[in-house]
Each structure stands twice: as structure tokens, then as C-alpha cells.
Design an enzyme around this catalytic site. Structure first.
Site, PDB file in Angstrom:
ATOM      1  N   ASP A   1      -6.849   4.719  76.935  1.00  0.00           N
ATOM      2  CA  ASP A   1      -8.154   4.461  76.314  1.00  0.00           C
ATOM      3  C   ASP A   1      -9.166   5.548  76.705  1.00  0.00           C
ATOM      4  OD1 ASP A   1      -8.613   3.704  78.922  1.00  0.00           O
ATOM      5  OD2 ASP A   1      -9.200   1.648  78.475  1.00  0.00           O
ATOM      6  N   SER A   2      -8.727   6.495  77.544  1.00  0.00           N
ATOM      7  CA  SER A   2      -9.550   7.676  77.835  1.00  0.00           C
ATOM      8  C   SER A   2      -9.884   8.434  76.553  1.00  0.00           C
ATOM      9  CB  SER A   2      -8.823   8.609  78.812  1.00  0.00           C
ATOM     10  OG  SER A   2      -7.518   8.876  78.351  1.00  0.00           O
TER      11      SER A   2
ATOM     12  N   ASP B   1      -2.077   1.605  76.512  1.00  0.00           N
ATOM     13  CA  ASP B   1      -3.158   1.180  77.411  1.00  0.00           C
ATOM     14  C   ASP B   1      -3.927   0.034  76.754  1.00  0.00           C
ATOM     15  OD1 ASP B   1      -4.655   1.385  79.675  1.00  0.00           O
ATOM     16  OD2 ASP B   1      -5.682   3.245  79.122  1.00  0.00           O
TER      17      ASP B   1
ATOM     18  N   LYS C   1      -0.079  -0.984  79.735  1.00  0.00           N
ATOM     19  CA  LYS C   1      -0.772  -0.817  81.027  1.00  0.00           C
ATOM     20  C   LYS C   1      -1.994  -1.717  81.019  1.00  0.00           C
ATOM     21  CE  LYS C   1      -3.357   2.969  82.118  1.00  0.00           C
ATOM     22  NZ  LYS C   1      -4.689   2.375  82.411  1.00  0.00           N
TER      23      LYS C   1
ATOM     24  N   GLU D   1      -5.399  -2.946  83.578  1.00  0.00           N
ATOM     25  CA  GLU D   1      -6.172  -2.686  84.802  1.00  0.00           C
ATOM     26  C   GLU D   1      -6.443  -4.006  85.508  1.00  0.00           C
ATOM     27  OE1 GLU D   1      -9.712  -0.372  84.116  1.00  0.00           O
ATOM     28  OE2 GLU D   1      -8.637   1.110  82.901  1.00  0.00           O
TER      29      GLU D   1
ATOM     30  N   GLU E   1      -5.138   4.836  90.793  1.00  0.00           N
ATOM     31  CA  GLU E   1      -6.172   5.804  90.417  1.00  0.00           C
ATOM     32  C   GLU E   1      -7.284   5.868  91.463  1.00  0.00           C
ATOM     33  OE1 GLU E   1      -7.885   5.563  86.457  1.00  0.00           O
ATOM     34  OE2 GLU E   1      -9.216   7.250  86.883  1.00  0.00           O
TER      35      GLU E   1
HETATM   36  O1  KIV Z   1      -6.818   6.002  79.812  1.00  0.00           O
HETATM   37  C1  KIV Z   1      -6.314   6.810  80.595  1.00  0.00           C
HETATM   38  O2  KIV Z   1      -6.085   7.965  80.249  1.00  0.00           O
HETATM   39  C2  KIV Z   1      -5.966   6.336  81.934  1.00  0.00           C
HETATM   40  C3  KIV Z   1      -5.748   7.324  83.032  1.00  0.00           C
HETATM   41  C4  KIV Z   1      -5.514   6.662  84.296  1.00  0.00           C
HETATM   42  C5  KIV Z   1      -4.668   8.299  82.841  1.00  0.00           C
HETATM   43  O3  KIV Z   1      -5.891   5.167  82.134  1.00  0.00           O
END
Ligand code: KIV
Length: 270
Positions: free
Chosen positions: A51-52, A90, A119, A121, A188
């Protein structure tokens, strides 16, 4: 000096990554489209559709407004470009607040894209979500330490693991997420000592970003590491290329040749 390591010529699976624990470090990079995913194919073991992209490619100040639909769109593109790496989706902010919601959204991701893992968080408070996903055939990378989706709640980005107490908190998160079924941990923004101790304590691979050299692998945001994102550069980012400058040089040459009518020459005309 150019460094050549063996290209990756086999499909990487969740099992391949699990088996890399304690062996040769895993290389992971973000990707958001088919063009660049195609270039990364065969060069890295894992691709994160992160999501970056909300910050690097949509110029938002944080990742929070990325939506599930946007992430699915970009993941479909990445799937067209990259065939060999393990593709990790993500989960955006607000899409995994309960086990039921996480399962519904991650199931949609698996149905509509080629993602092979998601992924999320969060620490031990997310263990039930990780368990539900894992028990329903959805492999999970659990992301702890500095968590960009918590930036507004935390009031900024802060490196973790600076005290013994903080390392113990991170360790408790890591062990709970492993126990809940996460197949890998993304660590991270934490002190190297914290990431190294977690890596030694868990049986699943750890992938670090800004977490030092003691993890089982590394991930970087591609536009950061190749110098395309210039707004800021965190300390942990190593620039392997001056991408933005290379493009500007190319554009200047193009502009000069258009203005002087050197382009198109006969070679590039019908
Ligand atoms: O969204 C992202 O790019 C991430 C980083 C930790 C690589 O979550």
C-alpha cells in the site's frame, strides 16, 4: 564492479520461503504494475504489492486511503508481469478489522488475483485474524514494528525496540503471530538487536525493512531503492540507482533533439 548471483528460474511458493529460514537470505521488493513486475521477475523471490503505492505513486502523505479495489487492480497488473516470485497482497487499512471481515476481503483477493499470501499489520491483537486466514487457506505475512497504517494513531513514525521492554513487547507479538499460523514475519523500523533476537526466537522466516542485517530476508520499496521517489529518503534506504536523474537526463536529450529536429532521423522514420 557488477555483482552477479544466480537468477531465479523456479516458481517460488510459500513452502520455498519457509524452507529458507536460517539459509540464504530472501530478496523481496514491491511492485505495482505489469511493466516493472516483468523486469523484477526472476530477480527476486518475493513481490509485495504494497500500500506504499499510495505514497510513492499517488502522492498521498500516508498509506491509509488505499482501497481494496485499488490494491486488487494493481495486483492483477503485477500478476500479468511476474510469474516466478511469490506475490504478497498488502491488505489496506480498514479491511481486516475483524476475523470475518478479513476473511471476506482476503477471499476476494484470492479469487480475483494471483496473490499467494496477504500481509497484515499488527501485533498479538491480530492473532485471531491471522489464525482465521491461515485456517482457511490464506497464507499470512504478519507485519510488526513500525506499522505505517498506525501513523495517524501514533502521531508519526518511530523506530521500535529501543529498550528491553519494547523488545519484549515485539517478541510477544512475534511469537503470538507465529503460533497463530503466520508463515513469515515482516519486521519494519526496529533496532537491529530486536530484529535479530526475534529472528532467532521464531521458526518462520523474518523479512526486514529498516531492521538491520540479522533477518532472514530484506524488502525495499522499489521506487525508493532505485531513486525515483525523491520526496524523502529514510536512513534504511540504500539507493542502487539514481533513477529520477537518469530519466531527466534522457528527457533533456529528447527535448534537445526534438527542438533541433535531430529526432526523428531517417532511422526512426517511415
Ligand atoms: O507497503 C509497503 O510497501 C510495505 C513495506 C514494508 C515494504 O508495507
Amino acid at each position: 564492479m557488477s555483482i552477479q548471483s544466480a537468477p531465479i528460474d523456479k516458481k517460488i511458493t510459500v513452502r520455498t520461503i519457509r524452507e529458507r529460514k536460517g539459509r540464504e537470505p530472501v530478496t523481496m521488493i514491491t511492485a505495482y504494475d505489469a511493466l516493472f513486475a516483468g523486469i523484477f521477475d526472476g530477480e527476486v523471490e518475493m513481490i509485495l504489492v504494497g500500500d506504499s503505492l499510495n505514497m510513492s505513486f499517488f502522492a498521498e502523505s500516508d498509506t491509509l486511503s488505499a482501497t481494496l479495489d485499488q490494491m486488487i487492480y494493481h495486483t492483477k497488473a503485477v500478476c500479468k508481469g511476474a510469474k516466478l516470485p511469490l506475490i504478497v497482497f498488502d491488505m489496506p487499512f480498514g479491511t481486516y478489522t475483524t476475523p470475518a471481515q478479513a476473511l471476506e476481503n482476503a477471499t476476494r483477493v484470492f479469487r480475483e488475483t494471483c496473490a499467494e499470501a496477504v500481509k497484515i499489520e499488527g501485533g498479538r491483537e491480530k492473532a485471531e485474524i491471522v489464525r482465521t486466514l491461515s485456517e482457511n487457506g490464506i497464507a499470512v505475512v504478519a507485519h510488526i514494528g513500525l506499522m505505517p497504517q498506525s501513523v495517524r494513531a501514533e502521531g508519526g513514525y518511530r523506530v521500535r525496540g529501543r529498550s528491553e521492554e519494547e523488545i519484549e513487547e515485539l517478541m510477544a507479538d512475534a511469537l503470538a503471530l507465529e503460533e497463530a499460523g503466520a508463515f513469515a514475519l515482516l519486521l519494519e523500523g526496529m533496532k537491529s538487536e530486536a530484529a535479530t533476537r526475534i529472528t532467532e526466537a521464531v521458526k518462520i522466516p523474518t523479512i526486514g525493512i529498516g531492521a538491520g542485517n540479522g533477518t532472514d530476508g530484506q524488502v525495499l520499496v522499489w521506487s525508493d531503492m532505485f531513486g525515483f521517489f525523491e520526496a524523502f529518503k529514510p536512513k534504511f534506504v540504500k539507493r542502487y540507482l539514481d533513477g529520477a536523474e537518469l530519466i531527466r537526463q534522457g528527457l533533456r536529450e529528447y527535448r534537445e533533439e526534438v527542438r533541433s529536429r535531430a529526432f526523428p532521423d531517417t532511422e526512426h522514420s517511415y
